[in-house]
Design a protein around this motif. Structure first.
Motif, PDB file in Angstrom:
ATOM      1  N   SER A 106      -3.847   1.386  -0.792  1.00  0.00           N
ATOM      2  CA  SER A 106      -3.250   2.247   0.219  1.00  0.00           C
ATOM      3  C   SER A 106      -3.468   3.707  -0.153  1.00  0.00           C
ATOM      4  O   SER A 106      -3.428   4.077  -1.319  1.00  0.00           O
ATOM      5  CB  SER A 106      -1.756   1.944   0.314  1.00  0.00           C
ATOM      6  OG  SER A 106      -1.122   2.853   1.161  1.00  0.00           O
ATOM      7  N   TYR A 130      -2.097   3.841   5.072  1.00  0.00           N
ATOM      8  CA  TYR A 130      -1.051   4.371   4.206  1.00  0.00           C
ATOM      9  C   TYR A 130       0.211   3.518   4.241  1.00  0.00           C
ATOM     10  O   TYR A 130       0.471   2.790   5.192  1.00  0.00           O
ATOM     11  CB  TYR A 130      -0.721   5.826   4.549  1.00  0.00           C
ATOM     12  CG  TYR A 130      -0.170   6.056   5.934  1.00  0.00           C
ATOM     13  CD1 TYR A 130       1.177   5.858   6.224  1.00  0.00           C
ATOM     14  CD2 TYR A 130      -0.993   6.503   6.961  1.00  0.00           C
ATOM     15  CE1 TYR A 130       1.687   6.091   7.485  1.00  0.00           C
ATOM     16  CE2 TYR A 130      -0.498   6.742   8.231  1.00  0.00           C
ATOM     17  CZ  TYR A 130       0.844   6.535   8.486  1.00  0.00           C
ATOM     18  OH  TYR A 130       1.342   6.760   9.738  1.00  0.00           O
ATOM     19  N   ASP A 131       0.961   3.622   3.153  1.00  0.00           N
ATOM     20  CA  ASP A 131       2.264   2.972   3.009  1.00  0.00           C
ATOM     21  C   ASP A 131       3.200   4.034   2.434  1.00  0.00           C
ATOM     22  O   ASP A 131       3.108   4.381   1.254  1.00  0.00           O
ATOM     23  CB  ASP A 131       2.156   1.764   2.080  1.00  0.00           C
ATOM     24  CG  ASP A 131       3.478   1.011   1.954  1.00  0.00           C
ATOM     25  OD1 ASP A 131       4.497   1.490   2.503  1.00  0.00           O
ATOM     26  OD2 ASP A 131       3.486  -0.045   1.310  1.00  0.00           O
ATOM     27  N   SER A 176       6.235   3.990   1.685  1.00  0.00           N
ATOM     28  CA  SER A 176       7.226   3.588   0.689  1.00  0.00           C
ATOM     29  C   SER A 176       6.771   3.989  -0.708  1.00  0.00           C
ATOM     30  O   SER A 176       7.567   4.032  -1.643  1.00  0.00           O
ATOM     31  CB  SER A 176       7.475   2.073   0.762  1.00  0.00           C
ATOM     32  OG  SER A 176       6.294   1.371   0.438  1.00  0.00           O
ATOM     33  N   LYS A 177       5.492   4.317  -0.855  1.00  0.00           N
ATOM     34  CA  LYS A 177       4.945   4.762  -2.144  1.00  0.00           C
ATOM     35  C   LYS A 177       4.910   6.277  -2.252  1.00  0.00           C
ATOM     36  O   LYS A 177       4.444   6.819  -3.242  1.00  0.00           O
ATOM     37  CB  LYS A 177       3.545   4.185  -2.333  1.00  0.00           C
ATOM     38  CG  LYS A 177       3.546   2.670  -2.348  1.00  0.00           C
ATOM     39  CD  LYS A 177       2.169   2.115  -2.429  1.00  0.00           C
ATOM     40  CE  LYS A 177       2.235   0.590  -2.400  1.00  0.00           C
ATOM     41  NZ  LYS A 177       0.911  -0.018  -2.377  1.00  0.00           N
ATOM     42  N   GLY A 178       5.359   6.985  -1.229  1.00  0.00           N
ATOM     43  CA  GLY A 178       5.399   8.445  -1.266  1.00  0.00           C
ATOM     44  C   GLY A 178       4.675   9.068  -0.091  1.00  0.00           C
ATOM     45  O   GLY A 178       4.084   8.384   0.744  1.00  0.00           O
ATOM     46  N   LYS A 215       6.786   3.181   8.314  1.00  0.00           N
ATOM     47  CA  LYS A 215       6.389   3.364   6.912  1.00  0.00           C
ATOM     48  C   LYS A 215       4.889   3.138   6.724  1.00  0.00           C
ATOM     49  O   LYS A 215       4.266   3.757   5.885  1.00  0.00           O
ATOM     50  CB  LYS A 215       7.141   2.389   6.014  1.00  0.00           C
ATOM     51  CG  LYS A 215       8.583   2.762   5.793  1.00  0.00           C
ATOM     52  CD  LYS A 215       8.701   3.787   4.709  1.00  0.00           C
ATOM     53  CE  LYS A 215      10.148   4.000   4.300  1.00  0.00           C
ATOM     54  NZ  LYS A 215      10.284   5.171   3.437  1.00  0.00           N
ATOM     55  N   ARG A 216       4.336   2.199   7.480  1.00  0.00           N
ATOM     56  CA  ARG A 216       2.916   1.879   7.346  1.00  0.00           C
ATOM     57  C   ARG A 216       2.172   2.326   8.583  1.00  0.00           C
ATOM     58  O   ARG A 216       2.700   2.314   9.686  1.00  0.00           O
ATOM     59  CB  ARG A 216       2.733   0.383   7.149  1.00  0.00           C
ATOM     60  CG  ARG A 216       3.269  -0.084   5.830  1.00  0.00           C
ATOM     61  CD  ARG A 216       3.059  -1.547   5.649  1.00  0.00           C
ATOM     62  NE  ARG A 216       3.537  -1.936   4.338  1.00  0.00           N
ATOM     63  CZ  ARG A 216       3.689  -3.170   3.957  1.00  0.00           C
ATOM     64  NH1 ARG A 216       3.404  -4.157   4.779  1.00  0.00           N
ATOM     65  NH2 ARG A 216       4.112  -3.452   2.748  1.00  0.00           N
ATOM     66  N   ARG A 271      -1.991  10.604  -2.304  1.00  0.00           N
ATOM     67  CA  ARG A 271      -0.537  10.799  -2.367  1.00  0.00           C
ATOM     68  C   ARG A 271      -0.238  12.275  -2.568  1.00  0.00           C
ATOM     69  O   ARG A 271      -0.953  12.974  -3.298  1.00  0.00           O
ATOM     70  CB  ARG A 271       0.026   9.980  -3.516  1.00  0.00           C
ATOM     71  CG  ARG A 271       1.526  10.048  -3.573  1.00  0.00           C
ATOM     72  CD  ARG A 271       2.065   9.140  -4.643  1.00  0.00           C
ATOM     73  NE  ARG A 271       3.462   9.463  -4.871  1.00  0.00           N
ATOM     74  CZ  ARG A 271       4.229   8.869  -5.726  1.00  0.00           C
ATOM     75  NH1 ARG A 271       3.748   7.899  -6.447  1.00  0.00           N
ATOM     76  NH2 ARG A 271       5.471   9.207  -5.870  1.00  0.00           N
TER      77      ARG A 271
END
Length: 197
Positions: A55, A85-86, A88-90, A161-162, A191
Motif C-alpha cells: 500500500s 492506499y490504506d 490506517s497506516k498513516g 480508509k482505503r 507515507r
C-alpha cells in the motif's frame, strides 16, 4: 349511479401514484447500493491489477490494448499508473513535478470506487503537484498540529480508509507514449509524516 370516465380515473389515480412512487424508491435504492454490493468494485479491480504491491506505492499500469485493458474504459492515448492506499497506516502524500505543457490528471477514488476529487497539472504550485490524503480525524490532527503558516501542500479528506489514486499522462501522438510513461515514473506516492515542531 353510473361512473363516468373521470370518476374511474380518480379511483385508480392513488393506486397508480403509489405504484410509481414504490418503483422510483426501489430504483434509487438499487442504484445507490450497487457500488457497495457489486462483487467487482473499481477498488477490487485495481487491487487485482497491482497484485501484491504494498500500500502507498505507485505502480505503472500496462499499456491499454484492445480487449486487454487493465481497467475498464481505458483510453490508449494515456499512460496510467495507480497508487492504492490504506490510511490506517498513516497519511499519504502524492507528489510529482508538472511542467505545464504536458497534460497530467489525478483522480482520487474511495474504497467503493467513487470519485471524490480530481485535479490536473493546472493545479500545480511552483511546478509541483503536492497532495496529502487523510481521513477526517487525521486531517483534524494535522490541522491542529500545524502552526500559523499556510500548508505548502493541498490536503484532501478521503471518505474511506482505503482507496486509490489514478494518475494519467496524455500522449499527444503514439510515439509520445514512452515520454508520457517517463513523466509518470516521477510520481512519488509515500507515507506522509508531518513535520514536528
Amino acid at each position: 349511479m353510473r361512473l363516468t370516465l373521470p370518476d374511474r380515473f380518480f379511483d385508480y389515480l392513488p393506486w397508480a401514484a403509489t405504484t410509481l412512487l414504490i418503483a422510483g424508491i426501489v430504483h434509487v435504492v438499487s442504484v445507490l447500493l450497487m457500488p457497495a454490493v457489486a462483487p467487482r468494485t473499481a477498488y477490487a479491480r485495481v487491487l487485482q491489477v497491482v497484485g501484491d504491491q504494498p500500500s502507498g506505492r505507485f505502480v505503472m499500469l500496462p499499456p491499454a490494448a484492445p480487449g486487454a485493458e487493465p481497467l475498464p474504459f481505458e483510453d490508449p492515448a494515456f499512460a496510467e499508473g495507480v497508487c492504492v492506499y490504506d490510511l490506517s497506516k498513516g497519511l499519504l502524500r502524492v507528489a510529482m513535478p508538472a511542467d505545464g505543457e504536458d497534460f497530467l490528471a489525478l483522480s482520487f477514488h474511495s474504497g467503493g470506487g467513487r470519485l471524490y476529487h480530481a485535479v490536473t497539472d493546472r493545479a500545480a504550485i511552483k511546478g509541483k503537484i503536492d497532495i496529502v490524503i487523510g481521513d477526517e480525524k487525521q486531517m483534524d490532527a494535522l490541522q491542529s498540529a500545524s502552526d500559523e503558516a499556510p500548508p505548502q501542500e493541498v490536503r484532501l479528506t478521503s471518505p474511506t480508509k482505503r482507496g486509490f489514486v489514478l494518475v494519467r499522462a496524455f500522449a499527444k501522438r503514439t510515439t509520445d507514449q514512452a515520454r508520457a510513461r517517463e513523466r509518470l515514473a516521477s510520481v512519488n506516492c509515500a507515507r506522509f509524516d508531518p513535520p514536528k515542531d
